[in-house]
Motif scaffolding. Sequence first.
Motif, PDB file in Angstrom:
ATOM      1  N   ARG A   3       0.847  -1.189   0.000  1.00  0.00           N
ATOM      2  CA  ARG A   3       0.000   0.000   0.000  1.00  0.00           C
ATOM      3  C   ARG A   3       0.883   1.240   0.000  1.00  0.00           C
ATOM      4  NH1 ARG A   3      -0.602   2.585   4.731  1.00  0.00           N
ATOM      5  NH2 ARG A   3      -0.194   1.507   6.673  1.00  0.00           N
ATOM      6  N   SER A   4       0.287   2.359  -0.318  1.00  0.00           N
ATOM      7  CA  SER A   4       1.015   3.627  -0.329  1.00  0.00           C
ATOM      8  C   SER A   4       1.161   4.149   1.088  1.00  0.00           C
ATOM      9  CB  SER A   4       0.281   4.659  -1.177  1.00  0.00           C
ATOM     10  OG  SER A   4       0.285   4.269  -2.519  1.00  0.00           O
ATOM     11  N   ALA A   5       2.292   4.795   1.326  1.00  0.00           N
ATOM     12  CA  ALA A   5       2.546   5.486   2.586  1.00  0.00           C
ATOM     13  C   ALA A   5       3.263   6.784   2.205  1.00  0.00           C
ATOM     14  CB  ALA A   5       3.390   4.638   3.526  1.00  0.00           C
ATOM     15  N   GLY A   6       2.486   7.779   1.837  1.00  0.00           N
ATOM     16  CA  GLY A   6       3.071   9.015   1.318  1.00  0.00           C
ATOM     17  C   GLY A   6       3.657   8.737  -0.053  1.00  0.00           C
ATOM     18  N   ASP A   7       4.921   9.104  -0.242  1.00  0.00           N
ATOM     19  CA  ASP A   7       5.570   8.826  -1.527  1.00  0.00           C
ATOM     20  C   ASP A   7       6.325   7.495  -1.512  1.00  0.00           C
ATOM     21  OD1 ASP A   7       7.530   9.756   0.194  1.00  0.00           O
ATOM     22  OD2 ASP A   7       8.554  10.965  -1.318  1.00  0.00           O
ATOM     23  N   TRP A   8       6.081   6.683  -0.532  1.00  0.00           N
ATOM     24  CA  TRP A   8       6.694   5.363  -0.397  1.00  0.00           C
ATOM     25  C   TRP A   8       5.673   4.282  -0.759  1.00  0.00           C
ATOM     26  CZ3 TRP A   8      11.738   4.635   1.106  1.00  0.00           C
ATOM     27  CH2 TRP A   8      12.396   5.712   1.692  1.00  0.00           C
ATOM     28  N   THR A   9       6.179   3.108  -1.129  1.00  0.00           N
ATOM     29  CA  THR A   9       5.352   1.900  -1.197  1.00  0.00           C
ATOM     30  C   THR A   9       5.705   1.089   0.031  1.00  0.00           C
ATOM     31  OG1 THR A   9       5.262   1.878  -3.602  1.00  0.00           O
ATOM     32  CG2 THR A   9       4.849  -0.211  -2.476  1.00  0.00           C
ATOM     33  N   LEU A  10       4.712   0.762   0.813  1.00  0.00           N
ATOM     34  CA  LEU A  10       4.904  -0.004   2.038  1.00  0.00           C
ATOM     35  C   LEU A  10       4.554  -1.452   1.764  1.00  0.00           C
ATOM     36  CD1 LEU A  10       5.369  -0.255   5.114  1.00  0.00           C
ATOM     37  CD2 LEU A  10       2.959   0.390   5.423  1.00  0.00           C
ATOM     38  N   ALA A  11       5.531  -2.337   1.954  1.00  0.00           N
ATOM     39  CA  ALA A  11       5.323  -3.779   1.829  1.00  0.00           C
ATOM     40  C   ALA A  11       5.209  -4.340   3.244  1.00  0.00           C
ATOM     41  CB  ALA A  11       6.482  -4.426   1.091  1.00  0.00           C
ATOM     42  N   ILE A  12       4.150  -5.103   3.469  1.00  0.00           N
ATOM     43  CA  ILE A  12       3.880  -5.653   4.799  1.00  0.00           C
ATOM     44  C   ILE A  12       3.895  -7.166   4.718  1.00  0.00           C
ATOM     45  CG2 ILE A  12       2.234  -5.713   6.716  1.00  0.00           C
ATOM     46  CD1 ILE A  12       1.048  -3.082   5.464  1.00  0.00           C
ATOM     47  N   GLY A  13       4.648  -7.799   5.597  1.00  0.00           N
ATOM     48  CA  GLY A  13       4.716  -9.251   5.646  1.00  0.00           C
ATOM     49  C   GLY A  13       3.529  -9.841   6.388  1.00  0.00           C
ATOM     50  N   GLU A  14       3.638 -11.102   6.757  1.00  0.00           N
ATOM     51  CA  GLU A  14       2.569 -11.787   7.480  1.00  0.00           C
ATOM     52  C   GLU A  14       3.021 -12.103   8.892  1.00  0.00           C
ATOM     53  OE1 GLU A  14       1.818 -15.172   4.935  1.00  0.00           O
ATOM     54  OE2 GLU A  14       0.120 -14.127   4.036  1.00  0.00           O
TER      55      GLU A  14
END
Length: 183
Positions: A38-49
């Motif tokens: 998902r987006s987090a400002g101008d970053w792409t945030l990758a979230i694990g499990e």
Amino acid sequence: FAAPDCTTATTAVHITPRSIVRIAMDGEQRLFRAAHLRSAGDWTLAIGEGDDPPRILLRGSGDAVEVAVPDAKTRDDRLPGNVTPERLQRCTEAPVLVSLHAEGLAFLHALEAMEPACETGDAMACRRGFFDYADVTKDGKLSPAEIARALRGATWAVQMADGADGGTLAAGYAGSALIGIAV
């Protein structure tokens, strides 16, 4: 992507649709499997499990990518937090550092190709995907060398998911090679 540059890389990041692999000359190396993006400002945030899912931030910057691993306690609305992003240059050829992980990266790409079939519960398609990866010679049979290669790749993925240094990876490769030959 590599730092400080592609020819003298001491750190590299290999990005696939579902994974981020951090490879380092010294220190911990890690395979990060993204369950959500998902987006987090101008970053792409990758979230694990998991119960305390790991997070990693990526941001394109011209011919480079910036990578930041935020502190686990940093709230999402305050990302990236106090972390200094690492800037890595785009490489047109794999740096030597990355080529040392070629079998593991090949397994990772095969795993990502197999996952859609395996996730639907189609066991036959899942097995076919693995066999297609493992059967390097495409002769319809798995030789001891092909089995050993597949086991080395799987071992690499497991070790990298837990975070591994070079000595741990070397020991795992040796052990999985012997098991593959025995099988």
